[in-house]
Structure formats: C-alpha cells, structure tokens
Design a protein around this motif. Structure first.
Motif, mmCIF file in Angstrom:
data_model
loop_
_atom_site.group_PDB
_atom_site.id
_atom_site.type_symbol
_atom_site.label_atom_id
_atom_site.label_comp_id
_atom_site.label_asym_id
_atom_site.label_seq_id
_atom_site.Cartn_x
_atom_site.Cartn_y
_atom_site.Cartn_z
ATOM 1 N N ALA A 152 -20.643 2.380 -6.547
ATOM 2 C CA ALA A 152 -21.411 1.538 -5.626
ATOM 3 C C ALA A 152 -22.068 0.437 -6.449
ATOM 4 O O ALA A 152 -22.536 0.681 -7.561
ATOM 5 N N THR A 153 -22.083 -0.773 -5.906
ATOM 6 C CA THR A 153 -22.691 -1.886 -6.620
ATOM 7 C C THR A 153 -24.112 -2.114 -6.121
ATOM 8 O O THR A 153 -24.505 -1.580 -5.074
ATOM 9 N N ARG A 154 -24.856 -2.925 -6.828
ATOM 10 C CA ARG A 154 -26.248 -3.224 -6.439
ATOM 11 C C ARG A 154 -26.319 -3.930 -5.091
ATOM 12 O O ARG A 154 -27.292 -3.796 -4.372
ATOM 13 N N ASN A 155 -25.296 -4.701 -4.755
ATOM 14 C CA ASN A 155 -25.322 -5.426 -3.475
ATOM 15 C C ASN A 155 -24.817 -4.583 -2.313
ATOM 16 O O ASN A 155 -24.727 -5.063 -1.192
ATOM 17 N N GLY A 156 -24.471 -3.314 -2.560
ATOM 18 C CA GLY A 156 -24.091 -2.408 -1.481
ATOM 19 C C GLY A 156 -22.610 -2.150 -1.333
ATOM 20 O O GLY A 156 -22.202 -1.274 -0.574
ATOM 21 N N ASP A 157 -21.762 -2.915 -2.046
ATOM 22 C CA ASP A 157 -20.324 -2.662 -1.957
ATOM 23 C C ASP A 157 -20.008 -1.247 -2.431
ATOM 24 O O ASP A 157 -20.713 -0.699 -3.283
ATOM 25 N N ARG A 158 -18.953 -0.664 -1.882
ATOM 26 C CA ARG A 158 -18.545 0.693 -2.239
ATOM 27 C C ARG A 158 -17.074 0.693 -2.622
ATOM 28 O O ARG A 158 -16.238 0.155 -1.901
ATOM 29 N N GLU A 159 -16.773 1.294 -3.741
ATOM 30 C CA GLU A 159 -15.392 1.501 -4.173
ATOM 31 C C GLU A 159 -15.032 2.925 -3.772
ATOM 32 O O GLU A 159 -15.742 3.879 -4.123
ATOM 33 N N VAL A 160 -13.948 3.094 -3.019
ATOM 34 C CA VAL A 160 -13.590 4.394 -2.454
ATOM 35 C C VAL A 160 -12.133 4.711 -2.777
ATOM 36 O O VAL A 160 -11.260 3.847 -2.639
ATOM 37 N N ARG A 161 -11.900 5.956 -3.193
ATOM 38 C CA ARG A 161 -10.520 6.397 -3.429
ATOM 39 C C ARG A 161 -10.027 7.102 -2.171
ATOM 40 O O ARG A 161 -10.647 8.031 -1.669
ATOM 41 N N VAL A 162 -8.879 6.633 -1.697
ATOM 42 C CA VAL A 162 -8.249 7.201 -0.505
ATOM 43 C C VAL A 162 -6.912 7.786 -0.948
ATOM 44 O O VAL A 162 -6.029 7.058 -1.401
ATOM 45 N N GLY A 163 -6.792 9.073 -0.839
ATOM 46 C CA GLY A 163 -5.564 9.716 -1.319
ATOM 47 C C GLY A 163 -5.494 9.623 -2.835
ATOM 48 O O GLY A 163 -6.500 9.455 -3.519
ATOM 49 N N ARG A 164 -4.277 9.712 -3.376
ATOM 50 C CA ARG A 164 -4.121 9.657 -4.839
ATOM 51 C C ARG A 164 -3.898 8.247 -5.345
ATOM 52 O O ARG A 164 -4.240 7.937 -6.473
ATOM 53 N N ASN A 211 0.849 -1.185 0.000
ATOM 54 C CA ASN A 211 0.000 0.000 0.000
ATOM 55 C C ASN A 211 0.891 1.244 0.000
ATOM 56 O O ASN A 211 1.596 1.507 0.971
ATOM 57 N N PRO A 212 0.866 2.025 -1.082
ATOM 58 C CA PRO A 212 1.711 3.217 -1.144
ATOM 59 C C PRO A 212 1.192 4.371 -0.283
ATOM 60 O O PRO A 212 1.882 5.362 -0.092
ATOM 61 N N THR A 213 -0.014 4.228 0.254
ATOM 62 C CA THR A 213 -0.628 5.305 1.017
ATOM 63 C C THR A 213 -0.724 4.916 2.482
ATOM 64 O O THR A 213 -1.253 3.861 2.807
ATOM 65 N N ALA A 214 -0.208 5.751 3.362
ATOM 66 C CA ALA A 214 -0.337 5.520 4.799
ATOM 67 C C ALA A 214 -1.737 5.951 5.219
ATOM 68 O O ALA A 214 -2.115 7.114 5.048
ATOM 69 N N LEU A 215 -2.525 5.008 5.711
ATOM 70 C CA LEU A 215 -3.900 5.324 6.097
ATOM 71 C C LEU A 215 -3.922 6.071 7.417
ATOM 72 O O LEU A 215 -3.296 5.667 8.384
ATOM 73 N N SER A 216 -4.648 7.180 7.436
ATOM 74 C CA SER A 216 -4.815 7.960 8.656
ATOM 75 C C SER A 216 -6.289 8.347 8.751
ATOM 76 O O SER A 216 -6.997 8.362 7.739
ATOM 77 N N PRO A 217 -6.784 8.654 9.950
ATOM 78 C CA PRO A 217 -8.188 9.062 10.080
ATOM 79 C C PRO A 217 -8.557 10.238 9.175
ATOM 80 O O PRO A 217 -9.608 10.242 8.555
ATOM 81 N N SER A 218 -7.697 11.234 9.059
ATOM 82 C CA SER A 218 -8.025 12.398 8.227
ATOM 83 C C SER A 218 -8.066 12.026 6.749
ATOM 84 O O SER A 218 -8.917 12.506 6.002
ATOM 85 N N LEU A 219 -7.184 11.147 6.305
ATOM 86 C CA LEU A 219 -7.177 10.714 4.914
ATOM 87 C C LEU A 219 -8.432 9.897 4.599
ATOM 88 O O LEU A 219 -9.050 10.067 3.544
ATOM 89 N N ILE A 220 -8.844 9.071 5.520
ATOM 90 C CA ILE A 220 -10.051 8.263 5.324
ATOM 91 C C ILE A 220 -11.289 9.154 5.296
ATOM 92 O O ILE A 220 -12.180 8.979 4.468
ATOM 93 N N ARG A 221 -11.353 10.163 6.177
ATOM 94 C CA ARG A 221 -12.492 11.095 6.172
ATOM 95 C C ARG A 221 -12.586 11.859 4.855
ATOM 96 O O ARG A 221 -13.666 12.233 4.413
ATOM 97 N N ALA A 222 -11.453 12.099 4.215
ATOM 98 C CA ALA A 222 -11.434 12.853 2.953
ATOM 99 C C ALA A 222 -11.603 11.945 1.734
ATOM 100 O O ALA A 222 -11.589 12.429 0.604
ATOM 101 N N ALA A 223 -11.788 10.651 1.931
ATOM 102 C CA ALA A 223 -11.939 9.708 0.810
ATOM 103 C C ALA A 223 -13.169 10.057 -0.017
ATOM 104 O O ALA A 223 -14.118 10.664 0.478
ATOM 105 N N THR A 224 -13.143 9.654 -1.281
ATOM 106 C CA THR A 224 -14.273 9.932 -2.176
ATOM 107 C C THR A 224 -14.832 8.635 -2.741
ATOM 108 O O THR A 224 -14.087 7.689 -3.018
ATOM 109 N N LEU A 225 -16.138 8.627 -2.904
ATOM 110 C CA LEU A 225 -16.827 7.470 -3.465
ATOM 111 C C LEU A 225 -16.567 7.413 -4.965
ATOM 112 O O LEU A 225 -16.763 8.393 -5.675
ATOM 113 N N VAL A 226 -16.129 6.250 -5.432
ATOM 114 C CA VAL A 226 -15.884 6.051 -6.859
ATOM 115 C C VAL A 226 -17.090 5.361 -7.495
ATOM 116 O O VAL A 226 -17.563 5.768 -8.547
#
Length: 140
Positions: A61-73, A44-59
């Motif tokens: 969503a599938t019909r079954n509810g799964d979510r693809e999310v971009r965290v950082g670049r 994982n090239p990105t160090a996960l932090s609470p602030s980075l996760i809060r700033a994540a963006t939704l890429v």
C-alpha cells in the motif's frame, strides 16, 4: 444520527430544533461514492472471476492509498481510488449534507466555500447567529 440508546428504530433522530447547513459548490468536489479502480494489463494470463478476486492478497500500500494486489499466481494489479465525483465542499458531498433534510427544521446549501472555511464568510456567521437566536426564542 440514529435513535437514542437502546432504540431499535432505524429512523434517524434529530432534535426538533435542528437546522443544517452544508457546502454545495459545483466546483468543489467530494467523494459521493468510493470506487476502487485497477487497469487490467492487455495481456492477462489470469481469467478474473469473483471468487479469484475475493481470494486476492494485498502486496503493498502506498502513502496516497493505492493498493498493489496479487490475484491468482500470475497477476498483480494496482488499485487506486477514482477521483471525487460529487459537488460539495471538498469534504462532504451534497447527498450526505442533504440527507438530513426531511428530518430537520430547515436546511441551507450555500456555495462558495470549502469545508474548513464554512464559518469564514460573514453571511454564514450571521446565519448561525440568527438560527441560535431562533432556537433560544423557541425555548418555553
């Protein structure tokens, strides 16, 4: 249920003649809590932090509810809901059904039926009829 209109009380309100039943089958699971889970890639090239996760963006969503999310670049995660973790009736978990117990006249927690079929067993229909008769008999 909460207090009546305009009530500032946080104590739930139930009519004094309330009876409750809910399914409590150990084989029929329900969501006692909702947990979103994502598997982080081993590299994982990105160090996960609470602030980075809060700033994540939704890429997406599938019909079954799964979510693809971009965290950082450089990181994209797929979140899914962890499977049901409590017993109940496949809709209501036991802890939700039991939540009214201190506030009602009597609680019943039978097993052996799914939520949608709760009144199919003859024993459950007889219980409901019996409780209706008790309520009517208590009217003064």
């Amino acid at each position: 249920m909460t207090g009546g209109a305009g009530s500032s009380s946080s104590k739930p309100y139930y009519h004094p003649h309330t009876y409750v039943f809910y399914g409590a089958d150990k084989e029929l699971k329900a969501f006692g809590q909702i947990r979103w889970v994502a598997r982080e890639p081993s590299i994982n090239p990105t160090a996960l932090s609470p602030s980075l996760i809060r700033a994540a963006t939704l890429v997406s969503a599938t019909r079954n509810g799964d979510r693809e999310v971009r965290v950082g670049r450089d990181l994209q995660l797929r979140f899914f809901v962890w499977p049901e973790d409590a017993h109940g009736d496949e809709t209501v978990p036991v802890q939700s059904g039991a939540g009214s117990s201190p506030h009602v006249r009597q609680t019943f927690a039978p097993a052996g039926f799914r939520h949608q079929q709760s009144l199919e067993p003859e024993a459950m229909r007889l219980l409901v009829r019996h409780l209706i008769v008790k309520i009517v008999q208590e009217i003064k």
